[in-house]
Design a protein around this motif. Sequence first.
Motif, PDB file in Angstrom:
ATOM      1  N   GLY A   1      15.641  -0.518 -27.762  1.00 58.10           N
ATOM      2  CA  GLY A   1      15.051   0.487 -26.891  1.00 58.10           C
ATOM      3  C   GLY A   1      15.262   0.186 -25.417  1.00 58.10           C
ATOM      4  O   GLY A   1      15.333   1.101 -24.589  1.00 58.10           O
ATOM      5  N   ASP A   2      15.359  -1.108 -25.097  1.00 60.18           N
ATOM      6  CA  ASP A   2      15.593  -1.519 -23.709  1.00 60.18           C
ATOM      7  C   ASP A   2      17.090  -1.607 -23.382  1.00 60.18           C
ATOM      8  O   ASP A   2      17.463  -2.057 -22.303  1.00 60.18           O
ATOM      9  CB  ASP A   2      14.914  -2.859 -23.423  1.00 60.18           C
ATOM     10  N   GLY A   3      17.932  -1.173 -24.322  1.00 63.79           N
ATOM     11  CA  GLY A   3      19.365  -1.087 -24.058  1.00 63.79           C
ATOM     12  C   GLY A   3      20.194  -2.288 -24.449  1.00 63.79           C
ATOM     13  O   GLY A   3      21.403  -2.312 -24.225  1.00 63.79           O
ATOM     14  N   TYR A   4      19.572  -3.303 -25.050  1.00 58.33           N
ATOM     15  CA  TYR A   4      20.339  -4.481 -25.463  1.00 58.33           C
ATOM     16  C   TYR A   4      21.053  -4.201 -26.783  1.00 58.33           C
ATOM     17  O   TYR A   4      20.523  -3.534 -27.664  1.00 58.33           O
ATOM     18  CB  TYR A   4      19.423  -5.698 -25.623  1.00 58.33           C
TER      19      TYR A   4
ATOM     20  N   THR B   1       8.433 -12.238 -31.498  1.00 64.06           N
ATOM     21  CA  THR B   1       8.194 -11.731 -32.845  1.00 64.06           C
ATOM     22  C   THR B   1       6.712 -11.809 -33.209  1.00 64.06           C
ATOM     23  O   THR B   1       6.325 -11.442 -34.305  1.00 64.06           O
ATOM     24  CB  THR B   1       9.032 -12.501 -33.892  1.00 64.06           C
ATOM     25  N   VAL B   2       5.887 -12.280 -32.284  1.00 64.59           N
ATOM     26  CA  VAL B   2       4.431 -12.230 -32.454  1.00 64.59           C
ATOM     27  C   VAL B   2       3.923 -10.847 -32.034  1.00 64.59           C
ATOM     28  O   VAL B   2       3.153 -10.215 -32.742  1.00 64.59           O
ATOM     29  CB  VAL B   2       3.724 -13.329 -31.626  1.00 64.59           C
ATOM     30  N   THR B   3       4.404 -10.385 -30.875  1.00 65.06           N
ATOM     31  CA  THR B   3       3.939  -9.092 -30.347  1.00 65.06           C
ATOM     32  C   THR B   3       4.901  -7.950 -30.660  1.00 65.06           C
ATOM     33  O   THR B   3       4.516  -6.797 -30.620  1.00 65.06           O
ATOM     34  CB  THR B   3       3.782  -9.160 -28.820  1.00 65.06           C
ATOM     35  N   GLY B   4       6.154  -8.290 -30.917  1.00 59.20           N
ATOM     36  CA  GLY B   4       7.168  -7.266 -31.115  1.00 59.20           C
ATOM     37  C   GLY B   4       7.633  -6.635 -29.819  1.00 59.20           C
ATOM     38  O   GLY B   4       8.272  -5.592 -29.822  1.00 59.20           O
ATOM     39  N   THR B   5       7.320  -7.284 -28.698  1.00 63.69           N
ATOM     40  CA  THR B   5       7.654  -6.756 -27.375  1.00 63.69           C
ATOM     41  C   THR B   5       8.206  -7.872 -26.498  1.00 63.69           C
ATOM     42  O   THR B   5       8.134  -9.053 -26.836  1.00 63.69           O
ATOM     43  CB  THR B   5       6.408  -6.180 -26.680  1.00 63.69           C
ATOM     44  N   ARG B   6       8.700  -7.463 -25.321  1.00 64.73           N
ATOM     45  CA  ARG B   6       9.096  -8.450 -24.316  1.00 64.73           C
ATOM     46  C   ARG B   6       7.816  -9.009 -23.699  1.00 64.73           C
ATOM     47  O   ARG B   6       6.888  -8.257 -23.402  1.00 64.73           O
ATOM     48  CB  ARG B   6       9.955  -7.795 -23.236  1.00 64.73           C
ATOM     49  N   ILE B   7       7.772 -10.322 -23.525  1.00 65.44           N
ATOM     50  CA  ILE B   7       6.595 -10.931 -22.911  1.00 65.44           C
ATOM     51  C   ILE B   7       7.015 -11.878 -21.800  1.00 65.44           C
ATOM     52  O   ILE B   7       8.152 -12.351 -21.757  1.00 65.44           O
ATOM     53  CB  ILE B   7       5.699 -11.669 -23.930  1.00 65.44           C
TER      54      ILE B   7
ATOM     55  N   ARG C   1       7.119 -10.231 -36.625  1.00 66.17           N
ATOM     56  CA  ARG C   1       7.408  -8.830 -36.293  1.00 66.17           C
ATOM     57  C   ARG C   1       8.842  -8.709 -35.777  1.00 66.17           C
ATOM     58  O   ARG C   1       9.105  -8.150 -34.720  1.00 66.17           O
ATOM     59  CB  ARG C   1       6.391  -8.338 -35.268  1.00 66.17           C
ATOM     60  N   PHE C   2       9.761  -9.253 -36.562  1.00 65.93           N
ATOM     61  CA  PHE C   2      11.166  -9.270 -36.164  1.00 65.93           C
ATOM     62  C   PHE C   2      11.690  -7.850 -35.960  1.00 65.93           C
ATOM     63  O   PHE C   2      12.371  -7.566 -34.976  1.00 65.93           O
ATOM     64  CB  PHE C   2      11.991 -10.007 -37.221  1.00 65.93           C
ATOM     65  N   ASP C   3      11.379  -6.966 -36.882  1.00 67.96           N
ATOM     66  CA  ASP C   3      11.835  -5.575 -36.767  1.00 67.96           C
ATOM     67  C   ASP C   3      11.351  -4.945 -35.470  1.00 67.96           C
ATOM     68  O   ASP C   3      12.121  -4.276 -34.771  1.00 67.96           O
ATOM     69  CB  ASP C   3      11.351  -4.762 -37.978  1.00 67.96           C
ATOM     70  N   SER C   4      10.093  -5.157 -35.130  1.00 70.32           N
ATOM     71  CA  SER C   4       9.542  -4.594 -33.892  1.00 70.32           C
ATOM     72  C   SER C   4      10.250  -5.171 -32.668  1.00 70.32           C
ATOM     73  O   SER C   4      10.539  -4.447 -31.709  1.00 70.32           O
ATOM     74  CB  SER C   4       8.050  -4.878 -33.791  1.00 70.32           C
TER      75      SER C   4
END
Length: 89
Positions: free
Chosen positions: A73-76, A38-44, A63-66
């Motif tokens: 978007g990754d299918g989860y 939730t810092v980047t909004g992406t998988r890290i 950045r919970f929404d992101s």
Amino acid sequence: MEVDYASHGPQVDQIADELTALLAGVNGTDSEIGFYSTVTGTRIDTRRLDAAYWLTNLRRPVRFDSAVRALLGDGYRLFIEASPHPVLT
């Protein structure tokens, strides 16, 4: 530990040195389980979950929404938010 500051805002700057000292030695490790930040909004990469990451996590807006959009978007379709805060229980 009592909290007398607002998280995810400039008040964290006042305790950054203390937190840096307390978190010294915290290091991420490799994981087979995906971690969406939730810092980047992406998988890290979980090896990035060091003291600097957690200080940044406490300082920046959530950045919970992101992160949720990245998961979708990754299918989860099922995921867990983990937090030590009792409001999430």
